[in-house]
Design a protein around this motif. Structure first.
Motif, PDB file in Angstrom:
ATOM      1  N   ALA A 126       0.833  -1.209   0.000  1.00 48.46           N
ATOM      2  CA  ALA A 126       0.000   0.000   0.000  1.00 48.46           C
ATOM      3  C   ALA A 126       0.866   1.257   0.000  1.00 48.46           C
ATOM      4  O   ALA A 126       0.610   2.213  -0.748  1.00 48.46           O
ATOM      5  CB  ALA A 126      -0.926  -0.010   1.212  1.00 48.46           C
ATOM      6  N   ILE A 127       1.911   1.272   0.830  1.00 50.79           N
ATOM      7  CA  ILE A 127       2.800   2.437   0.886  1.00 50.79           C
ATOM      8  C   ILE A 127       3.456   2.668  -0.477  1.00 50.79           C
ATOM      9  O   ILE A 127       3.483   3.794  -0.990  1.00 50.79           O
ATOM     10  CB  ILE A 127       3.875   2.238   1.966  1.00 50.79           C
ATOM     11  N   GLY A 167      12.142   9.657   7.458  1.00 52.62           N
ATOM     12  CA  GLY A 167      12.441  11.080   7.369  1.00 52.62           C
ATOM     13  C   GLY A 167      13.002  11.680   8.648  1.00 52.62           C
ATOM     14  O   GLY A 167      12.369  11.593   9.701  1.00 52.62           O
ATOM     15  N   HIS A 168      14.183  12.298   8.544  1.00 56.86           N
ATOM     16  CA  HIS A 168      14.794  12.967   9.694  1.00 56.86           C
ATOM     17  C   HIS A 168      15.336  14.349   9.334  1.00 56.86           C
ATOM     18  O   HIS A 168      15.948  14.996  10.174  1.00 56.86           O
ATOM     19  CB  HIS A 168      15.937  12.110  10.264  1.00 56.86           C
ATOM     20  N   HIS A 169      15.099  14.789   8.101  1.00 60.02           N
ATOM     21  CA  HIS A 169      15.607  16.091   7.687  1.00 60.02           C
ATOM     22  C   HIS A 169      14.534  17.170   7.872  1.00 60.02           C
ATOM     23  O   HIS A 169      13.359  16.874   8.043  1.00 60.02           O
ATOM     24  CB  HIS A 169      16.035  16.050   6.216  1.00 60.02           C
ATOM     25  N   GLY A 173       8.828  22.302  -8.563  1.00 56.09           N
ATOM     26  CA  GLY A 173       7.627  21.512  -8.789  1.00 56.09           C
ATOM     27  C   GLY A 173       7.749  20.084  -8.304  1.00 56.09           C
ATOM     28  O   GLY A 173       6.786  19.307  -8.394  1.00 56.09           O
ATOM     29  N   GLY A 174       8.927  19.696  -7.772  1.00 57.82           N
ATOM     30  CA  GLY A 174       9.109  18.342  -7.261  1.00 57.82           C
ATOM     31  C   GLY A 174       8.274  18.096  -6.009  1.00 57.82           C
ATOM     32  O   GLY A 174       7.913  19.033  -5.283  1.00 57.82           O
ATOM     33  N   ARG A 175       7.978  16.822  -5.731  1.00 59.17           N
ATOM     34  CA  ARG A 175       7.111  16.461  -4.616  1.00 59.17           C
ATOM     35  C   ARG A 175       7.854  15.599  -3.609  1.00 59.17           C
ATOM     36  O   ARG A 175       8.620  14.714  -3.977  1.00 59.17           O
ATOM     37  CB  ARG A 175       5.871  15.715  -5.114  1.00 59.17           C
ATOM     38  N   TYR A 176       7.582  15.875  -2.315  1.00 53.58           N
ATOM     39  CA  TYR A 176       8.169  15.116  -1.214  1.00 53.58           C
ATOM     40  C   TYR A 176       7.034  14.498  -0.399  1.00 53.58           C
ATOM     41  O   TYR A 176       6.097  15.202   0.017  1.00 53.58           O
ATOM     42  CB  TYR A 176       9.010  16.037  -0.326  1.00 53.58           C
ATOM     43  N   LEU A 177       7.098  13.179  -0.182  1.00 54.95           N
ATOM     44  CA  LEU A 177       6.077  12.455   0.569  1.00 54.95           C
ATOM     45  C   LEU A 177       6.711  11.808   1.795  1.00 54.95           C
ATOM     46  O   LEU A 177       7.603  10.972   1.667  1.00 54.95           O
ATOM     47  CB  LEU A 177       5.425  11.384  -0.312  1.00 54.95           C
ATOM     48  N   TRP A 178       6.246  12.198   2.992  1.00 53.99           N
ATOM     49  CA  TRP A 178       6.767  11.663   4.250  1.00 53.99           C
ATOM     50  C   TRP A 178       5.876  10.515   4.710  1.00 53.99           C
ATOM     51  O   TRP A 178       4.653  10.649   4.772  1.00 53.99           O
ATOM     52  CB  TRP A 178       6.784  12.757   5.305  1.00 53.99           C
ATOM     53  N   VAL A 179       6.497   9.385   5.055  1.00 51.68           N
ATOM     54  CA  VAL A 179       5.753   8.225   5.542  1.00 51.68           C
ATOM     55  C   VAL A 179       6.095   7.910   6.989  1.00 51.68           C
ATOM     56  O   VAL A 179       5.222   7.597   7.794  1.00 51.68           O
ATOM     57  CB  VAL A 179       6.017   6.984   4.655  1.00 51.68           C
ATOM     58  N   ARG A 216       4.365  16.910   1.775  1.00 53.02           N
ATOM     59  CA  ARG A 216       3.194  16.537   2.566  1.00 53.02           C
ATOM     60  C   ARG A 216       3.364  15.151   3.165  1.00 53.02           C
ATOM     61  O   ARG A 216       4.214  14.366   2.746  1.00 53.02           O
ATOM     62  CB  ARG A 216       1.921  16.580   1.721  1.00 53.02           C
ATOM     63  N   LEU A 217       2.536  14.891   4.155  1.00 55.52           N
ATOM     64  CA  LEU A 217       2.458  13.566   4.760  1.00 55.52           C
ATOM     65  C   LEU A 217       1.665  12.656   3.833  1.00 55.52           C
ATOM     66  O   LEU A 217       0.581  13.030   3.368  1.00 55.52           O
ATOM     67  CB  LEU A 217       1.765  13.677   6.120  1.00 55.52           C
ATOM     68  N   LEU A 218       2.203  11.480   3.536  1.00 63.61           N
ATOM     69  CA  LEU A 218       1.456  10.503   2.750  1.00 63.61           C
ATOM     70  C   LEU A 218       0.568   9.707   3.698  1.00 63.61           C
ATOM     71  O   LEU A 218       1.057   8.896   4.493  1.00 63.61           O
ATOM     72  CB  LEU A 218       2.400   9.562   2.011  1.00 63.61           C
TER      73      LEU A 218
END
Length: 313
Positions: free
Chosen positions: A133-134, A215-217, A229-235, A256-258
């Protein structure tokens, strides 16, 4: 029935293999005779009680005495409101809201389960739910020609994510500890980084999509690693990073948080890809139910290459 239980946060040595009452399914619940259950980072975090969000619902003591959410098994009994399954059905799914998988029987709501394809073994089925799912929801926007980075790519979700990004035609970088570099290459990563040596946010390469499983940054560091325009998804990862992404992420680029949704349809879609040979489920080790502490220790030490599975006879 036999189950592995604990009553305080701490190391795997606190786990006990004991006899407990078999649960009774109520309303829309299904009783599953567990055949296999996989070990996830969420199990390790909820065992030791860190990060703090792992204690939701049980700040001082664990909410559930038995861990294990990714289950595969056979329906043993159903509650009066169950309409989707009957006794004897082979099922699998992510039972994160109830856990209880490190046992001979577990109760789950029918909405979190899917029918296991006959060609899928119980071990393979148990290895999929959370990781699949992730990866699927995190890689939905991966496209040909993009640069994609997966942080924490040497585990189950990361291995799937690498394969999905490559399937989409992306150039993929995997980040994990040095022990997992060869594994990430074997799974399909074009480039690999040892996070103990190289900080991907300072390496001078920008990515169109970052899926961060550890994620630790800071959000400012993330921005350095993203294209316009790149996307960052935190899990998963540090609590501080979680709050930064929640509060400041939308203001500092597309961060954003996924929120991973438990969707049996997604699970079956991933199962189809595995059965077709498009994806491979990598199972590193198998342990019997009596050795759940060893299974959790192996994962917690950061040495699991793909998934760790506990088999239940």
């Amino acid at each position: 029935m036999k189950a592995v239980t604990y009553d305080a946060y701490g190391p795997p040595s606190l786990l006990r293999f004991v006899e407990v009452d078999r649960p009774v399914p109520r309303a829309d619940e299904v009783l599953v005779a567990v055949r296999a259950v996989s070990v996830n980072a969420s199990d390790w975090e909820t065992l030791i009680g860190r990060p703090l969000y792992s204690r939701i619902g049980g700040l001082r003591r664990p909410r559930f005495p038995t861990l294990g959410s990714d289950i595969a098994g056979v329906v043993e009994a159903v509650g009066p409101e169950v309409t989707r399954f009957q006794v004897g059905d082979e099922v699998f799914g992510d039972n994160l809201e109830r856990k209880g998988g490190f046992a001979e029987y577990a109760v789950a709501r029918q909405r979190v389960l899917a029918r296991k394809p006959p060609a899928l073994t119980f071990d393979e089925a148990a290895a999929m739910p959370q990781a699949a799912a992730i990866a699927l929801q995190g890689m939905r926007d991966a496209r040909a020609g993009q640069r994609v980075l997966v942080n924490g790519a040497g585990g189950g979700a990361g291995a799937y994510a690498i394969q999905l990004a490559k399937r989409a035609g992306a150039e993929v970088t995997g980040v994990d500890n040095g022990f997992k570099l060869d594994f990430m290459r074997a799974v399909g990563a074009d480039h690999v980084l040892d996070y103990t040596v190289t900080d991907f946010t300072r390496a001078g390469v920008r990515y169109d999509l970052v899926l961060d499983l550890a994620g630790h940054h800071s959000v400012l560091a993330h921005r350095r690693a993203l294209t316009p325009g790149g996307r960052y998804l935190w899990v998963g990862g540090a609590v501080g990073t979680l709050f930064q992404v929640l509060l400041a992420g939308p203001l500092v680029g597309k961060q954003r948080l996924l929120v991973v949704r438990n969707n049996p349809d997604d699970l079956l879609a991933m199962a189809d890809l595995c059965l077709a040979g498009t994806l491979v489920t990598h199972i590193d080790r198998r342990y019997p139910l009596t050795e759940v502490p060893a299974a959790l220790t192996h994962l917690g030490e950061g040495r699991a290459l793909g998934k760790v599975v506990v088999t239940v006879s």
